[in-house]
Motif scaffolding. Structure first.
Motif, mmCIF file in Angstrom:
data_model
loop_
_atom_site.group_PDB
_atom_site.id
_atom_site.type_symbol
_atom_site.label_atom_id
_atom_site.label_comp_id
_atom_site.label_asym_id
_atom_site.label_seq_id
_atom_site.Cartn_x
_atom_site.Cartn_y
_atom_site.Cartn_z
ATOM 1 N N SER A 5 -33.484 -10.467 -13.509
ATOM 2 C CA SER A 5 -32.822 -11.740 -13.171
ATOM 3 C C SER A 5 -33.490 -12.406 -11.972
ATOM 4 O O SER A 5 -33.621 -13.635 -11.913
ATOM 5 C CB SER A 5 -31.341 -11.493 -12.891
ATOM 6 O OG SER A 5 -31.173 -10.663 -11.746
ATOM 7 N N VAL A 6 -33.954 -11.616 -10.994
ATOM 8 C CA VAL A 6 -34.642 -12.178 -9.829
ATOM 9 C C VAL A 6 -35.933 -12.882 -10.244
ATOM 10 O O VAL A 6 -36.316 -13.918 -9.692
ATOM 11 C CB VAL A 6 -34.927 -11.067 -8.801
ATOM 12 C CG1 VAL A 6 -35.844 -11.581 -7.692
ATOM 13 C CG2 VAL A 6 -33.626 -10.549 -8.221
ATOM 14 N N LEU A 7 -36.611 -12.346 -11.258
ATOM 15 C CA LEU A 7 -37.850 -12.952 -11.720
ATOM 16 C C LEU A 7 -37.614 -14.092 -12.700
ATOM 17 O O LEU A 7 -38.326 -15.102 -12.691
ATOM 18 C CB LEU A 7 -38.738 -11.880 -12.379
ATOM 19 C CG LEU A 7 -39.219 -10.748 -11.460
ATOM 20 C CD1 LEU A 7 -39.980 -9.710 -12.263
ATOM 21 C CD2 LEU A 7 -40.093 -11.298 -10.339
ATOM 22 N N VAL A 8 -36.626 -13.957 -13.542
ATOM 23 C CA VAL A 8 -36.422 -14.929 -14.612
ATOM 24 C C VAL A 8 -35.754 -16.196 -14.104
ATOM 25 O O VAL A 8 -36.114 -17.317 -14.513
ATOM 26 C CB VAL A 8 -35.603 -14.292 -15.759
ATOM 27 C CG1 VAL A 8 -35.183 -15.348 -16.776
ATOM 28 C CG2 VAL A 8 -36.410 -13.197 -16.428
ATOM 29 N N VAL A 9 -34.774 -16.067 -13.196
ATOM 30 C CA VAL A 9 -34.025 -17.249 -12.743
ATOM 31 C C VAL A 9 -34.936 -18.280 -12.081
ATOM 32 O O VAL A 9 -34.861 -19.488 -12.407
ATOM 33 C CB VAL A 9 -32.872 -16.809 -11.813
ATOM 34 C CG1 VAL A 9 -32.266 -18.016 -11.107
ATOM 35 C CG2 VAL A 9 -31.814 -16.065 -12.607
ATOM 36 N N PHE A 14 -38.876 -24.401 -14.793
ATOM 37 C CA PHE A 14 -39.074 -24.999 -16.114
ATOM 38 C C PHE A 14 -38.093 -26.142 -16.347
ATOM 39 O O PHE A 14 -38.460 -27.194 -16.892
ATOM 40 C CB PHE A 14 -38.912 -23.914 -17.195
ATOM 41 C CG PHE A 14 -39.151 -24.418 -18.589
ATOM 42 C CD1 PHE A 14 -40.443 -24.676 -19.032
ATOM 43 C CD2 PHE A 14 -38.100 -24.650 -19.450
ATOM 44 C CE1 PHE A 14 -40.673 -25.145 -20.322
ATOM 45 C CE2 PHE A 14 -38.321 -25.113 -20.727
ATOM 46 C CZ PHE A 14 -39.603 -25.362 -21.169
ATOM 47 N N THR A 15 -36.826 -25.961 -15.903
ATOM 48 C CA THR A 15 -35.832 -27.025 -16.066
ATOM 49 C C THR A 15 -36.226 -28.266 -15.267
ATOM 50 O O THR A 15 -36.134 -29.411 -15.749
ATOM 51 C CB THR A 15 -34.455 -26.517 -15.610
ATOM 52 O OG1 THR A 15 -34.111 -25.350 -16.360
ATOM 53 C CG2 THR A 15 -33.393 -27.576 -15.832
ATOM 54 N N GLU A 16 -36.700 -28.069 -14.029
ATOM 55 C CA GLU A 16 -37.121 -29.199 -13.203
ATOM 56 C C GLU A 16 -38.338 -29.895 -13.804
ATOM 57 O O GLU A 16 -38.442 -31.132 -13.813
ATOM 58 C CB GLU A 16 -37.442 -28.702 -11.789
ATOM 59 C CG GLU A 16 -37.820 -29.832 -10.824
ATOM 60 C CD GLU A 16 -38.138 -29.297 -9.437
ATOM 61 O OE1 GLU A 16 -38.541 -30.101 -8.582
ATOM 62 O OE2 GLU A 16 -37.988 -28.058 -9.243
ATOM 63 N N PHE A 17 -39.272 -29.080 -14.359
ATOM 64 C CA PHE A 17 -40.469 -29.658 -14.968
ATOM 65 C C PHE A 17 -40.102 -30.538 -16.159
ATOM 66 O O PHE A 17 -40.594 -31.665 -16.297
ATOM 67 C CB PHE A 17 -41.403 -28.523 -15.403
ATOM 68 C CG PHE A 17 -42.615 -28.980 -16.159
ATOM 69 C CD1 PHE A 17 -43.718 -29.492 -15.494
ATOM 70 C CD2 PHE A 17 -42.638 -28.896 -17.543
ATOM 71 C CE1 PHE A 17 -44.827 -29.918 -16.201
ATOM 72 C CE2 PHE A 17 -43.742 -29.318 -18.252
ATOM 73 C CZ PHE A 17 -44.845 -29.823 -17.582
ATOM 74 N N VAL A 18 -39.212 -30.030 -17.004
ATOM 75 C CA VAL A 18 -38.794 -30.803 -18.176
ATOM 76 C C VAL A 18 -38.044 -32.058 -17.743
ATOM 77 O O VAL A 18 -38.258 -33.159 -18.289
ATOM 78 C CB VAL A 18 -37.933 -29.919 -19.108
ATOM 79 C CG1 VAL A 18 -37.334 -30.762 -20.221
ATOM 80 C CG2 VAL A 18 -38.761 -28.784 -19.677
ATOM 81 N N ALA A 19 -37.158 -31.929 -16.722
ATOM 82 C CA ALA A 19 -36.388 -33.097 -16.272
ATOM 83 C C ALA A 19 -37.305 -34.165 -15.684
ATOM 84 O O ALA A 19 -37.115 -35.366 -15.907
ATOM 85 C CB ALA A 19 -35.345 -32.653 -15.244
ATOM 86 N N ARG A 20 -38.341 -33.766 -14.903
ATOM 87 C CA ARG A 20 -39.238 -34.730 -14.273
ATOM 88 C C ARG A 20 -39.994 -35.542 -15.322
ATOM 89 O O ARG A 20 -40.059 -36.768 -15.260
ATOM 90 C CB ARG A 20 -40.203 -34.004 -13.338
ATOM 91 C CG ARG A 20 -41.118 -34.967 -12.567
ATOM 92 C CD ARG A 20 -41.889 -34.262 -11.470
ATOM 93 N NE ARG A 20 -42.768 -33.226 -12.000
ATOM 94 C CZ ARG A 20 -42.559 -31.930 -11.833
ATOM 95 N NH1 ARG A 20 -41.486 -31.499 -11.180
ATOM 96 N NH2 ARG A 20 -43.399 -31.049 -12.327
ATOM 97 N N TYR A 21 -40.552 -34.835 -16.285
ATOM 98 C CA TYR A 21 -41.308 -35.560 -17.312
ATOM 99 C C TYR A 21 -40.387 -36.348 -18.235
ATOM 100 O O TYR A 21 -40.781 -37.381 -18.775
ATOM 101 C CB TYR A 21 -42.169 -34.577 -18.102
ATOM 102 C CG TYR A 21 -43.455 -34.231 -17.396
ATOM 103 C CD1 TYR A 21 -44.593 -35.008 -17.583
ATOM 104 C CD2 TYR A 21 -43.515 -33.159 -16.519
ATOM 105 C CE1 TYR A 21 -45.766 -34.711 -16.920
ATOM 106 C CE2 TYR A 21 -44.690 -32.843 -15.857
ATOM 107 C CZ TYR A 21 -45.825 -33.630 -16.074
ATOM 108 O OH TYR A 21 -46.978 -33.334 -15.405
#
Length: 370
Positions: free
Chosen positions: A333-337, A343-350
């Protein structure tokens, strides 16, 4: 009964507690037509109630008390044991089909020899009820020992009857051989046997004694096994070897005077007949003692005791594995979160950039249309 299966329990109708629920179905007799069907057993305040698959009540009673009832007009009975202060508990009870019950026991049964040629067999079985496991092993061994006693008694009785039928003929053979030897000695003026002749006679007598013993052993085996059995084949091979040695001695005997050659077979017949009769009489007496004593060919060395601790699952091992899995999940969870957040921020920005470009294009198009 080893054919009675008690499933995992639930407390208060929803809380799972597994197999350690404190209940024991000591006896559960149902008609053969009901074998393999599941029944619900509800326990509360020292009382129990048995329900069928449709939820209809079949019987009620107190813990520890046997209860008789009927299923479809056929008799049945049950005995449930447990602590009287058990909370509301429900379990599934089933009496297995005989074939499946036997298969279940064989799958859980383990037999092995601790060391080679020790003639000792260890037996163990796994069961959710320790008392039933011990009773099952002790009953299995007791049945095997009883079967061994009966089988040995039957075999001894057959061998004894066969040998007793042969004794009168052997006794008559000894008497006839002695009479014939005395008669021949009274009419013959042969010289006494030489040292070589006596040695050959003793050697032949020993070989014929071995032949007699092997024949007795072969006759006994023939009462128990088929003609193709390895033990019987080995005895027949030994008999053939002794017979070849006897044929060789017979050729050496032909070098002696005729009168001595005439007496040698008679003397040998007396010795062989006497040894055969004595050996068979001794064997008959041993068989009589063996049949009367009823000693088993197998016996139980140690009685199966009720174990104090379960063999599995081990609490320490389960806790260690659980802690290890929890640590792995925490690290994951420490690595995945962070990766998910990036990834969520990258998708939201584009996505926002594309949406703004689309708005500009729509505004320009609107201006042209005006």
């Amino acid at each position: 009964g080893a054919d009675v299966t008690v499933g995992n329990a639930r407390r208060y109708g929803f809380l799972p507690v597994g197999a350690r629920h404190g209940l024991q179905v000591v006896r559960f007799d149902v008609p053969d037509s009901q074998r393999g069907n599941d029944f619900d057993l509800l326990v509360a305040d020292g009382q129990w109630e048995l329900l069928d698959e449709a939820g209809l009540s079949l019987a009620k009673g107190a813990l520890g008390a046997p209860v008789r009832f009927t299923i479809g007009g056929e008799p049945a009975s049950i005995v449930v044991r447990g602590e009287t202060d058990l909370p509301n508990t429900s379990v599934t009870v089933r009496r297995e089909l005989l074939l499946k019950a036997h298969e279940n026991v064989l799958q859980r049964l383990r037999m092995f020899e601790p060391s080679r040629d020790s003639n000792v067999v260890r037996i163990s079985i796994e069961d959710t009820q320790p008392a039933r496991a011990a009773a099952l092993l002790n009953g299995l061994v007791a049945n095997y020992v009883d079967h061994a006693v009966k089988r040995r008694s039957v075999e001894s009785a057959k061998a004894l009857a066969f040998l007793e039928d042969q004794l009168p003929a052997l006794k008559a053979r000894v008497a006839a051989a002695e009479d014939l030897l005395r008669e021949q000695q009274s009419r013959s003026s042969a010289a006494p046997f030489s040292t070589e002749a006596e040695a050959l006679l003793r050697q032949r007598t020993e070989l014929e004694r071995q032949q007699v013993d092997l024949r007795v052993k072969r006759d006994e085996l023939a009462q128990k096994v088929t003609g193709q059995h390895p033990d019987l084949a080995a005895v027949n091979a030994q008999l053939a070897t002794v017979q070849r040695a006897l044929n060789t001695l017979q050729n050496n005997v032909r070098r002696f005077p005729a009168q001595q050659r005439d007496l040698m077979p008679l003397q040998r017949e007396v010795q062989i007949s006497t040894q055969l009769y004595t050996a068979m009489l001794t064997h008959v007496q041993q068989l009589r003692v063996q049949t009367a004593s009823g000693l088993p060919s197998a016996r139980q060395i140690d009685v199966a005791a009720v174990p104090d601790e379960p063999v599995r699952p081990r609490a320490a091992a389960v806790l260690s594995i659980g802690a290890g899995l929890g640590l792995v999940l925490a690290l994951a969870s420490v690595l995945v979160v962070p990766i998910m957040l990036w990834f969520t921020e990258f998708v939201a920005r584009y996505t926002r950039r594309g949406f703004r470009d689309l708005q500009k294009q729509l505004g320009a198009l609107n201006g042209v249309m005006e």
